[in-house]
Each structure stands twice: as structure tokens, then as C-alpha cells.
Design an enzyme around this catalytic site. Sequence first.
Site, mmCIF file in Angstrom:
data_model
loop_
_atom_site.group_PDB
_atom_site.id
_atom_site.type_symbol
_atom_site.label_atom_id
_atom_site.label_comp_id
_atom_site.label_asym_id
_atom_site.label_seq_id
_atom_site.Cartn_x
_atom_site.Cartn_y
_atom_site.Cartn_z
ATOM 1 N N CYS A 125 0.858 -1.188 0.000
ATOM 2 C CA CYS A 125 0.000 0.000 0.000
ATOM 3 C C CYS A 125 0.894 1.238 0.000
ATOM 4 O O CYS A 125 1.960 1.252 0.606
ATOM 5 C CB CYS A 125 -0.962 0.000 1.178
ATOM 6 S SG CYS A 125 -0.236 -0.271 2.793
ATOM 7 N N SER B 239 3.070 -2.413 4.087
ATOM 8 C CA SER B 239 3.053 -0.956 3.877
ATOM 9 C C SER B 239 4.308 -0.510 3.154
ATOM 10 O O SER B 239 5.345 -1.182 3.223
ATOM 11 C CB SER B 239 3.016 -0.243 5.233
ATOM 12 O OG SER B 239 4.303 -0.309 5.854
ATOM 13 N N ASP B 240 4.220 0.620 2.490
ATOM 14 C CA ASP B 240 5.453 1.238 2.061
ATOM 15 C C ASP B 240 6.158 1.708 3.340
ATOM 16 O O ASP B 240 5.576 1.749 4.415
ATOM 17 C CB ASP B 240 5.168 2.398 1.093
ATOM 18 C CG ASP B 240 6.371 2.710 0.227
ATOM 19 O OD1 ASP B 240 6.202 3.292 -0.856
ATOM 20 O OD2 ASP B 240 7.508 2.338 0.637
ATOM 21 N N TRP B 241 7.417 2.030 3.209
ATOM 22 C CA TRP B 241 8.263 2.304 4.377
ATOM 23 C C TRP B 241 7.897 3.656 4.994
ATOM 24 O O TRP B 241 8.204 4.694 4.426
ATOM 25 C CB TRP B 241 9.727 2.255 3.954
ATOM 26 C CG TRP B 241 10.356 0.896 4.043
ATOM 27 C CD1 TRP B 241 11.493 0.567 4.730
ATOM 28 C CD2 TRP B 241 9.907 -0.326 3.440
ATOM 29 N NE1 TRP B 241 11.801 -0.761 4.566
ATOM 30 C CE2 TRP B 241 10.823 -1.339 3.800
ATOM 31 C CE3 TRP B 241 8.818 -0.666 2.647
ATOM 32 C CZ2 TRP B 241 10.682 -2.663 3.379
ATOM 33 C CZ3 TRP B 241 8.673 -1.977 2.232
ATOM 34 C CH2 TRP B 241 9.592 -2.962 2.592
ATOM 35 N N GLY B 242 7.172 3.593 6.095
ATOM 36 C CA GLY B 242 6.735 4.825 6.740
ATOM 37 C C GLY B 242 5.395 5.292 6.242
ATOM 38 O O GLY B 242 5.035 6.464 6.387
#
Length: 743
Positions: free
Chosen positions: A244, A277-280
Site C-alpha cells: 500500500c 506498507s510502504d516504508w513509513g
Amino acid sequence: MRRSRGRQILALVAALTVVGTPTALVAGAADGAAASADPCAAWMDPSDSAARRADALVAAMTQDQKLHMLTFGDPPWFAYWGTAGHVDGIPELCIPDLVLSDAGSGVAGLQIATTVFPSGVAQAATWDRGLQRRIGSTIGAEAFAKGINVMLGPGMNIARTPYNGRNFEYFGEDPYLASRTAVSVIEGIQSHPVLADAKHYAFNNQETDRMTVDVRVDERTRREIYLPAFEAAVKKADVGSVMCSYNRVGGTYACENPELLTGYLRDDWGFDGFVVSDWGAVHSTAPSARAGLDLEMHAFAAGVPATPVTGSAGRYFGADQLQAAVDDGQLRQARIDGMVRNIVRPMFEHGLFDDPVSPGAEPFLSDVSTPEHLAVARRAAADATVMLKNRDRLLPLRPVEGGRTIAVIGWAANPVGAANAVSGGGSSHGSGLPPRVVSPLEGITSAALERGDRVVYVEGSNVVDARAAAAAADVVVVVATDGSSEGTDRADLGLRPAACLTVFCQAIPIEQEDMIAAATAANPDTVVVLDVGAPVRMPWLPDAGAVLVPWYGGLQHGNALADVLYGVREPGGRLPQTFPVDEAQHPFKPEEYPGVGGKESYDEGLLVGYRWYDATGTRPLFPFGYGLGYTTFGFRDLAVRPTAGGARVSFVVRNTGRRTGAVVPQLYLSAPKRAGEPPRQLKGFTKLTLKPGESRRVSLALDRRAFSVWSTRRDRWVVVPGTYGVAVGTSSRDLVLRGRLAR
Ligand code: GLC
């Protein structure tokens, strides 16, 4: 391959030392050796279904073990053997490490001694599904050898504008081409015990404001333009994971958006892998978990300020955070169990349990870039190269008595420039360390020497030198680059080189358009080579003798370019994205891109890329699907036949030239006017190679979806009855066969 004997003994010892957990193993020890043979027996039978194995494992897990699986391990990011992220395995449960690395053009990030393949847009430009599968499989093999079992790619966001800094990673402007390319690459990666990852889900079509922009796009446009590649990744390629994205959609962050993560993905498409998730990109605990996020990733462990660069403030799926959400009733235990099941099920299905990876110094340092892999990269780089112009058949270079002098010009042609232009900037940047990129200068020089040609080189930022070298040479090859990168969009369609230090690339002030103009004005036999990730303007085009677009060509770029220049291989690419004349030709209002007040509205709806050019009757510089080869083809005998679900379209293609060559017949459909669709849309293609004079009948099947539009009123796909136009040709603007079909 079952777990090694050593790991089985380790697991056994670990299980035996587990105190206070009445496992089958401990109970079994008293009543028989069989049960104690393997503490993981209930879920480690490879002949059992992935679903059953996942259920058995989850049933055996403690709450701590479950919560452990749902967030990134320490140390985060590149500190864990140069990978992007990981979740430590649980030996007593035979759960292997989950090791995630970027990405689309090879095992990248801080990895070393891997093959850098041509970037995503180049893979799409091959229009060759077998080759794309081969590239994916080679990337998967290198990932596994490096101790990595989740490849964070392919990226498949639609090139909505030519300015997106990550267009180079993606598969162009058309959902049909992007879908087929994504499926092929994923099938290749997942032919190894490695999961692929469809990203960035969804509507992440810019970098300027990627962390927070709120994208507004109507339902029909979502379904027909931006979601099909993700839908195909799930339904046709059984992708193991989906990432995402950072942005919001309709006011809600993608990673806590139930419509995205459950509605489309699970309810409509039947996705049974995990959402990472994408990172952060995670901004909450319970809302994200309830919406359908399964695994959280971040580059930083805890307590970093939320910024437009690093993303959110830190961890949200820590064990305490998730347990607190369960305890206070915000999150059901069943959802926690479901999240773990979503992660381990694709791991079982794609062999990650049965062939576990073991990251560490040895795989990190191993050189996995084999000669066979480099040969795939070399062939892909040539087959992705799009030839846009070839005046008076300047190419391929034919032997000349006594040899010829070739002037090679440009920073991007030398080893330093080529090492920076080997792939685009950001997480997918393949460093190519140790340095082994074959630069255009090296590739051309070695090929020239074999043929008795001579090569002179000038860097070219001084146009006087460029002009003099061009004037003195028989043939000129001027190489320029534009350094697209994650995290930033392009200012315009110009050529701005970038210098990269691993994944971090920075534009550098080297003037290239004047260099090209000087060379093409000084010598009509000038070949312009554009190492770019997206469309660029070409004010010097009238003077150019030939134009080649190899995109970011990877480690073998120089050899592949020489192969194309000397005709060893053809420029096999066709444009996956329209090239505009200039920035003025296809303008975007600020509220459309990059957005105003944090909101970006896709007001153009379905009219993306060639769809817009056709609907507005605008003539681009070069159209979608365009590309020249070294021979010519004729088309005849179109036959359109209705079938139960759709139609079958066949026609004869003939090689009318004097050398063997490849052709990419493209099939475009025009819906009845009342359907409200763009003038024509790609619904089929193939790629075939024919000998001189050889003919072949090509047959393309159109399914029901090809004749369907998304009805927002009926909330489903509906076939619009009426007469459809069928057109076949070699680009969206070169359609030589036309027919009709009543549906
Ligand atoms: C980055 C990118 C994503 C990448 C991830 C891990 O921010 O958006 O594509 O896979 O972080 O490096």
C-alpha cells in the site's frame, strides 16, 4: 528441498527447551517418538494445501509469536545485510526469516554483485512476455541466492503524466500493456521461492507530494485505468504481496483505506496474500489493521519525526500497540490471526517454508551476477531499445572499406556517466557494485575494433569540442541521459543527468541539449542515444540522422547498444508511453497535477496518455506503441469473428524487407460512442520474428472484459452492445487493418 538436517535438529532442540508451552512435541515425547520427530510436522508437509498449513501454524502460535510477525525487525532497513526490511524467523516454529529487498530492475538497494537489468519501462518496451518472464525469473534467482525471499516489485503505477520521477520503474501509460507486463514479471520472480510485490497500491502517480497527497479519482477511471494492473497481478499472477502506498485516496491514507485493502483487493479480486506498507506509510494501529494492512515496514525503528521524506513517525504495529488495541476492543483477535495467516499462507504456497533463505555475510558478499544472467540483461537491453528515427537507413552500420571513424560524445557515454545512468534513482537503483556496467563508449569501442572502425571520444559539455569531433567523424553517436528518481518529479521534458551514491541520486549541471544540437548540426550521420526513464523533448530532431531510446539499460547497456548499432540485434522496443512534442502540448492544471492544497484531482478521467491525444486530435512527437526495426512488414486479411465470450481477431503479417526482424502487431478496439470510452484502446498484442518474405497468420483473442466498461450505476462490469471498431497496426497511430464487430 526440505529443511536441512541441522535446522531440524535446531528446531527440535528449540522446541524441547520451550518451557511452559504444552506443545504436541512435549506431550508427544511421553507417548511415542513419532510426534517428537518434528515439532513443525503439523504444517510442514509440502503435500498439504497452503491454507491448511497456514491454519495449523497459526493455531500453534502464541500471541507473542503472532504479534512478532506483523512488523519490521531490528535493525531496520539497510542495516540488515543491505536489505530494505525483514521479519526475523521463529526457528521453533520453522518459520524462516522474511527478507524484503528492492526491486524492479534487479536486487537493488545496498546489495552488491547482482545484475542490474533494464528498468521497468524498458521491460514494458520489449512487449515480449516471454522475455519479461525471463527477466523476472533471473531477478528471482538472484534474490534467492542473496538470502532474500520477497522482491519489492514490480512497480506498476500508470504513467499518468510524463513528469512522475518513478515512471522509469513502471510499465507505461496503458493498463493492458502494464497488466500483461506485470503478470509476466511476477510469474518469473515467483517461479523461485521468492514472493513478488505489486506496488504502489494505489494511485501513487507522482513523487512531488507522495507522502500526503490526497488523490481524487472517479470509480470508473479507477477500475478502467489505475487498478487493472493490480487486479491482474492478483487474479492472473497470484502475487504474494501488495504494497500500500504513501498517498491518501478519497481522504484516507492508502494503508488504512478499507475500500482499497479489503473492498477491491479481497472482496472483488480474492487476494489471499499479504498487504505490506510502504516504508513509513502507516499512520495508525487499529484503523490500519482493521482496514486490511497485514505487515508494517519502516526505515526507522522508533521515534523519528514524521517528515515528507521519512514518512510517518515510526512503528504502529509494535506488539504492545497491537495488544492494547485488542485489549481495549478496537481490534478483534480474529483479525490478528487473519493478518498472520495472510503472511504465512503465500509463504507456504510459494515454497518459502520448504526452501528457506539464510541471509548473512556469505550470501551478501556472493557474486550472483552470472554470465547467463548478464546475457539476459544484454538481450533485454537491445530488445527494449526503441528506434524513433533512422534517416536513409543510417543504421545498422554496415562494413566500410578501411573502416570508419566514429565520434562518441557525451558524459553518459563514459564509464562514470554510464554507472550513474545504469538505473533510475531511489530504492530501485541498482548500484552495479563492484563497478561492472559496460558503458556505451566501452561497448562501441570493443565492437568497432572488431570491425576495423576507429573511435574518438569527447565528453561534449563544451559544444565547441562536440561540434569539432562530430564534423571530423564519419558517424557520430551522441549519448545523453535524464536522471529520473524516486522522491522527486521531473521539472520538464529536458535532459538532466544525475549523479548517484547508491540509492541517492542528485541532478548535476551538465548541458546536453546544446551538445546534441551541435553534433547533429555538424554531421547528418549522427545517432542520438537517450538513456532516459520517460519522454523527453527533441528540439534537435530534424537534424538527427537516427534516434535510439535504450531507457536505463542496466549493466549490459554498452554491449547492447553496440549490438543495435552494428545490427547484431534489432532495436526491438516499442513506446510504452507517448512522447509529447514539448511541455505545452499536454498541459495539466495545478489541481490536476501535482495538486492544490494537498488534493490532486484526476479530472481527465479515462483520457490518459494516447487516449487523451486521440480524443483531442493532438499529434504527439511519437505515439504510444511506436518503434522502428531494421526491416519492414505488411499486414493483410483481417478476420473478426465473434466467440462465446468475446471475439477472435486474426490477420496475416509478412516480412517485406531483406533481413529477419521482429514486429509487434497491436490490436485497438473502439467502443460504440454511447459507451463514453476513449476513441481506441489497446486490447491485444503479440511479438513475433519473421524471416525475409515469411508470412504468418496471427490470432488474438478478445475476452468479455475487452468489450466491458465499469458501470458506476450498477457497480460492475457491463458489456456495451453495439458496433465496435477493430484496428490492427504497429502503433496507436499506424493502424493499417480495420474491421467492425457487432456485440
Ligand atoms: C520506498 C519506496 C518503495 C520501496 C521501499 C523500500 O520508499 O516507495 O518502492 O520498496 O521504500 O525501499
